[in-house]
Each structure stands twice: as structure tokens, then as C-alpha cells.
Design a protein around this motif. Structure first.
Motif, PDB file in Angstrom:
ATOM      1  N   GLU A  48       0.878  -0.856   0.034  1.00  0.00           N
ATOM      2  CA  GLU A  48       0.106  -0.185  -0.338  1.00  0.00           C
ATOM      3  C   GLU A  48       0.449   1.119  -0.175  1.00  0.00           C
ATOM      4  OE1 GLU A  48      -4.025   1.730   2.329  1.00  0.00           O
ATOM      5  OE2 GLU A  48      -2.606  -0.047   3.506  1.00  0.00           O
ATOM      6  N   ILE A  49       2.096   1.347   0.461  1.00  0.00           N
ATOM      7  CA  ILE A  49       2.942   2.488   1.067  1.00  0.00           C
ATOM      8  C   ILE A  49       3.314   2.491  -0.481  1.00  0.00           C
ATOM      9  CG2 ILE A  49       4.983   3.295   1.911  1.00  0.00           C
ATOM     10  CD1 ILE A  49       4.098   1.460   4.456  1.00  0.00           C
ATOM     11  N   ALA A  50       3.613   1.551  -1.180  1.00  0.00           N
ATOM     12  CA  ALA A  50       4.721   1.821  -2.526  1.00  0.00           C
ATOM     13  C   ALA A  50       3.451   2.048  -3.043  1.00  0.00           C
ATOM     14  CB  ALA A  50       4.824   0.539  -2.815  1.00  0.00           C
ATOM     15  N   HIS A  51       2.094   1.945  -3.488  1.00  0.00           N
ATOM     16  CA  HIS A  51       1.321   1.723  -4.454  1.00  0.00           C
ATOM     17  C   HIS A  51       0.907   3.486  -4.223  1.00  0.00           C
ATOM     18  CE1 HIS A  51      -2.528   2.179  -7.368  1.00  0.00           C
ATOM     19  NE2 HIS A  51      -2.890   2.090  -5.759  1.00  0.00           N
ATOM     20  N   LEU A  52       1.055   3.808  -3.030  1.00  0.00           N
ATOM     21  CA  LEU A  52       0.681   5.808  -2.985  1.00  0.00           C
ATOM     22  C   LEU A  52       2.109   6.136  -3.156  1.00  0.00           C
ATOM     23  CD1 LEU A  52      -0.834   5.723   1.003  1.00  0.00           C
ATOM     24  CD2 LEU A  52      -1.626   6.205  -1.390  1.00  0.00           C
ATOM     25  N   ALA A  53       3.180   5.703  -3.374  1.00  0.00           N
ATOM     26  CA  ALA A  53       4.501   6.351  -3.824  1.00  0.00           C
ATOM     27  C   ALA A  53       4.657   6.727  -5.416  1.00  0.00           C
ATOM     28  CB  ALA A  53       5.885   5.838  -2.994  1.00  0.00           C
TER      29      ALA A  53
END
Length: 514
Positions: A386-391
Motif C-alpha cells: 500500500e505504501i509503494a502504491h501511494l508513492a
């Protein structure tokens, strides 16, 4: 070799092979699909892109494994294979230890079963230096046993090599050396000090470890700063009772073999010549207790003890099938009972449903000394995609990526972005661990993707507002079970001032605390 010897050797090889396969298969099968990599694993995987003779928190060996993983494609299951395989090698050394102290096939099988039905099963699912640390300790014990039994110099050199490679993996093995010295000094084994080959072996170990030693010297021993930070933030919460309780909990299923190993090394006459091992255990444990070491730091001490316990059971019970059969049944049934506590087989919802059971064993207690919804390791395996997707959403909105800095709040976030991002040229960094040394700012920074911690103040990044013309909140981590839940991703565009110089001064300041 006679036909009978060949048959026995083949039979043993088949059994050992079955245990190796079982060990590797269970390392995959007993991990719930709800869990991702652990935050530490991302850091170690990123080290493959920055090969060096040392790193802030660990020596260089795991970066070599990471480089090989990267070369082979870097897939999730490939990463999982490495600790599982190292765990299988540890079982091989346990097999060899049992054979070296005249244990029979039953004893070898019991030792392997004891290793599998213990904390090592969990340890070998995580891509961290800990798996190789246990392997190095076990190999060191094996070679020293062989040396004291046969006084063949080659085992001294192999022992020194195991210590040196273990040192290049994790400095924790130095505690074994500290515990070994007085243990050998008080027994007949101290005659080893008169052997010139001991000093040649020490020289060999120093030569193997020299690149990392020089790296530490040239950088003012960052390992000492790292240890002080651990002492200040984590080890201060380690209590004696929880530490000792964990030692028993780690081997709840193998407790008979552990206790047998300890007791026989003290009282059983046929094992009298191996008492240096139990003294090593006691001295090393005292050092860990004095320094408030984490409970798992001790795990390298136990395989050899389990081996001695297995040999005793193999000798005493080999004629009593009903007795050792009952011991095996107890081990397997109890293993099934504690499996959800030992391995991440339960989903987060299942753990919350059985909260009292986990709380009873202290598994919900984190390094901050407080209880939480999930065990800390499990919470550290949530929310990364989820963090990588937002980044990635933020990254796709930036036109000139050569003047962009992607700065995470911690190394877990940075590593997760670098591993999972669909943009292969993204380079996330953070003000923590080795990432402090991996900032690349060839051009003046005009835009930033900034990740915050879960507890950081939001109000559209009040601190950075004067520095950028536009600040956009991309989103925040919604995963309720992640330690990163609530962490936010911001896109900061149009730098008003020289942001690069501010970042550089902050890096210098942060490095002082490493």
C-alpha cells in the motif's frame, strides 16, 4: 567400504534428505498469505544496490546474498528460500554433531525433529542475518568438538573460518567467543592455548574479517553507535524474567531434549569431556543477561544442546519403542498446539480473536514494553504494498524526476518502495540506518515525495509549507494491522528555497546519532 556400511550410509542419507526437504517445505507452507516481507528484509535487499565492506547495522555478508537474489530475479519466494536453505544447512550440522558424539540414527532423527519443532522454524522464514548466525554458531561448535576429540589441526582452521564468516554476517558471534574463552580456560581443553595452530587460526579469522574491521575503523566504529542506540531505544525494555521465559518458550516442544542436553552435559559421565559446552552456554548467557540482550540473540547456543539431549534419548530409549514413540507423539501434538504462537499461520483477524492466548505468552508485547493487537514481527509484515502504491501515484505526477527526492520516514518504507514500485528508477531514501548514506542529489531538489510516520502531525505538512509552492496529500496507509497504519504520503512541488542544502545539513546531523 563394506556393503553393510554402504547400506547404513545410504539409509542415513535418505533420512537426512527427508528432513532437509521437510524443513524447506514447512518454511513456505506455515506462513499465512496475509503477511508480506518484514521491514528489516527490505533494508537487507536494498543493500545489494550498494555493495560495501560493511553497513551501519550489519556486516556485509547478507548484502552478498541480496546481490545473488537480485541477480536471480529477486522474487518473493526466492527471498524466502535463502533463510529456509540456511536452516536446512543448520540441520545438516546438527546431524553431523550427533554423529561426532557417537549418536545413532534414532538420535540424529530426534535432533532434527527437535530443531524443526522449535523457534528455528520461525527464524528460518525471515530473510535476516539471524538464520546464518545460528548456522555459524552450530558449525563452530561442531568443529571445536571434532578438534578436542581428535586434535586434528584442520578443525581449528575450520572453527576459525566459521567464526570469521559468522562475524561477517552478524557481530553477535563475538559473544560466543567471549563465553568460550573462560569455559576452555577452566578445563583440560586449555591446552589448546599452547598450540601454535590456534594462533595461526586466529590470524586466518582476522584476515577473513579484515575488510569489515578496516571499514569499521575508517568510519569510527558505527557498530558501537548502533549498539548504543539499541540500548537506548530497545534493550532498555528487556527484563530478566521475560528473557528467561522466552528461552523456554522457544523450545516448548523440544523441552525434553533441551533439559536432557543441559543435564547430561553436567552429570552424565560419558559426556564429561564435553562439559566445556555447558560452561560456554552459562558464561555466554550471563553476558547476554548483563547486557540486556534480546531473547533471540541466544539462539546459536541451543542446537548443540538439543543434539546432546537427542543422543542421550537415542542411547537410553533405543530399545523402548513405546517410550521414545510417546516422546515423539508429545512433541508433535504440542507442536500443533503451539504452532499458531510459533508461526504466522493465523491471519491478523484470527490473532485478534485469540488475543488472550497470545497475550498469556507475552507475544503481543513490543519493544516499547506495551501490548498491541498483533505480535510486533507480524505488524512489521503489513501495509508495504500500500505504501509503494501511494508513492507510485505521487511519482507518476512528477514531470522532471531528475530533481525529485523520495524521502521515507523509516528504512522499512524506503525499502518497500524500492522493492515494490512499478518504476524501476525510483530511489527512496530515509533518515535511518544505511539509507542516510544513500542520498543522491546531483541536481537541486525541486520536488519531494515525503512519507510521514503514523504519529506525525498532518495539517498539510505545516513544517514544509514555507519551502514549497504546492503540497498535496496523496493518501495514507489504511491497513489497520500495520505499524505504518496512518502514515501519509505527500507530494511537495515547486521548491521556494535551496532545499538541497537543508537536506544535506539534516543528513549530517542525523549521521552524528548513528
Amino acid at each position: 567400504m563394506s556393503a553393510l556400511d554402504l547400506k547404513i550410509t545410504l539409509k542415513k542419507s535418505v533420512f537426512l534428505g527427508l528432513f532437509i526437504v521437510l524443513k524447506i517445505v514447512l518454511s513456505y507452507a506455515l506462513v499465512n498469505g496475509a503477511y508480506d516481507f518484514h521491514r528489516d528484509e527490505f533494508l537487507y535487499l536494498d543493500q545489494a544496490k550498494h555493495m560495501a565492506a560493511g553497513f551501519t547495522s550489519v556486516p556485509p555478508l547478507i548484502s552478498v546474498f541480496s546481490w545473488l537474489i537480485k541477480l536471480l530475479g529477486g522474487g518473493f519466494y526466492l527471498v524466502r528460500f535463502f533463510p529456509a536453505f540456511i536452516g536446512a544447512l543448520t540441520i545438516v550440522y546438527c546431524w553431523k554433531i550427533v554423529g561426532a558424539i557417537k549418536g545413532n540414527l534414532l538420535a540424529q532423527c530426534l535432533a532434527c525433529t527437535a530443531m524443526i519443532c522449535s523457534i528455528y522454524l520461525r527464524l528460518n522464514t525471515l530473510y535476516q542475518p539471524n538464520s546464518f548466525d545460528v548456522l555459524a554458531w552450530t558449525a563452530a561448535f561442531y568443529y571445536l568438538i571434532r578438534y578436542f576429540d581428535h586434535e586434528q589441526e584442520k578443525y581449528l582452521y575450520l572453527f576459525a573460518t566459521a567464526i570469521a564468516i559468522g562475524f561477517l554476517n552478524k557481530y553477535n558471534i563475538l559473544f560466543l567467543v567471549i563465553g568460550l574463552f573462560p569455559a576452555i580456560l577452566i578445563g583440560k581443553e586449555r591446552k589448546i592455548l599452547a598450540s601454535k595452530h590456534l594462533y595461526f587460526a586466529i590470524l586466518l579469522a582476522l584476515l577473513i574479517a579484515l575488510p569489515n574491521i578496516l571499514w569499521q575503523i575508517n568510519r569510527g566504529f558505527p557498530v558501537m553507535h548502533h549498539m548504543k542506540l539499541l540500548q537506548r531505544t530497545q534493550l532498555v525494555n528487556v527484563g530478566l524474567i521475560p528473557f528467561l521465559f522466552s528461552q523456554l518458550l522457544f523450545f516448548a516442544n523440544s523441552i525434553f531434549f533441551l533439559l536432557a542436553g543441559i543435564c547430561t552435559l553436567i552429570f552424565y559421565k560419558p559426556f564429561a569431556k564435553y562439559r566445556w559446552i555447558i560452561f560456554t552456554y552459562l558464561f555466554t548467557m550471563l553476558v547476554f543477561i548483563y547486557l540486556h540482550g534480546k531473547d533471540y540473540y541466544t539462539l546459536g547456543l541451543y542446537p548443540v544442546l538439543l543434539c546432546f539431549g537427542a543422543v542421550y534419548f537415542g542411547q537410553v530409549l533405543s530399545k523402548y519403542v513405546a517410550v521414545w514413540g510417546s516422546v515423539l507423539i508429545f512433541m508433535l501434538v504440542s507442536f500443533i498446539y503451539v504452532l499458531p504462537l510459533l508461526m504466522p499461520v493465523y491471519s491478523p483477524m484470527q490473532i485478534i480473536k485469540h488475543r488472550k492466548r497470545f497475550e498469556r505468552f507475552g507475544l503481543l508485547r513490543w519493544e516499547d514494553g506495551k501490548n498491541h493487537a498483533l505480535p510486533q514481527d507480524y505488524a512489521d509484515m503489513q501495509g508495504w504494498k500500500e505504501i509503494a502504491h501511494l508513492a507510485d501515484i505521487a511519482y507518476s505526477r512528477v514531470q522532471n524526476k531528475s530533481t525529485l527526492l523520495v524521502r521515507a520516514d523509516n528504512y522499512g518504507q524506503a525499502g518497500a518502495i524500492n522493492y515494490y514500485s512499478k518504476f524501476h528508477d525510483i530511489r527512496a531514501v530515509a533518515y535511518s540506518d544505511d539509507y542516510l548514506h544513500w542520498f543522491r542529489m546531483e541536481k537541486p531538489i525541486q520536488a519531494m515525495i515525503m512519507l510521514t510516520g503514523a504519529m506525525d502531525e498532518d495539517p498539510q505538512r505545516k513544517r514544509e509549507r514555507p519551502f514549497f509552492k504546492k503540497i498535496t496529500k496523496i493518501g495514507e496507509v489504511k491497513s489497520p494491522y500495520s505499524r505504518e497504519s496512518g502514515a501519509s504520503v505527500f507530494l511537495l512541488e515547486g521548491a521556494n528555497i535551496n532545499v538541497t542544502s537543508i537536506i544535506e545539513s539534516e543528513i549530517i546531523e542525523k549521521q552524528k546519532w548513528q
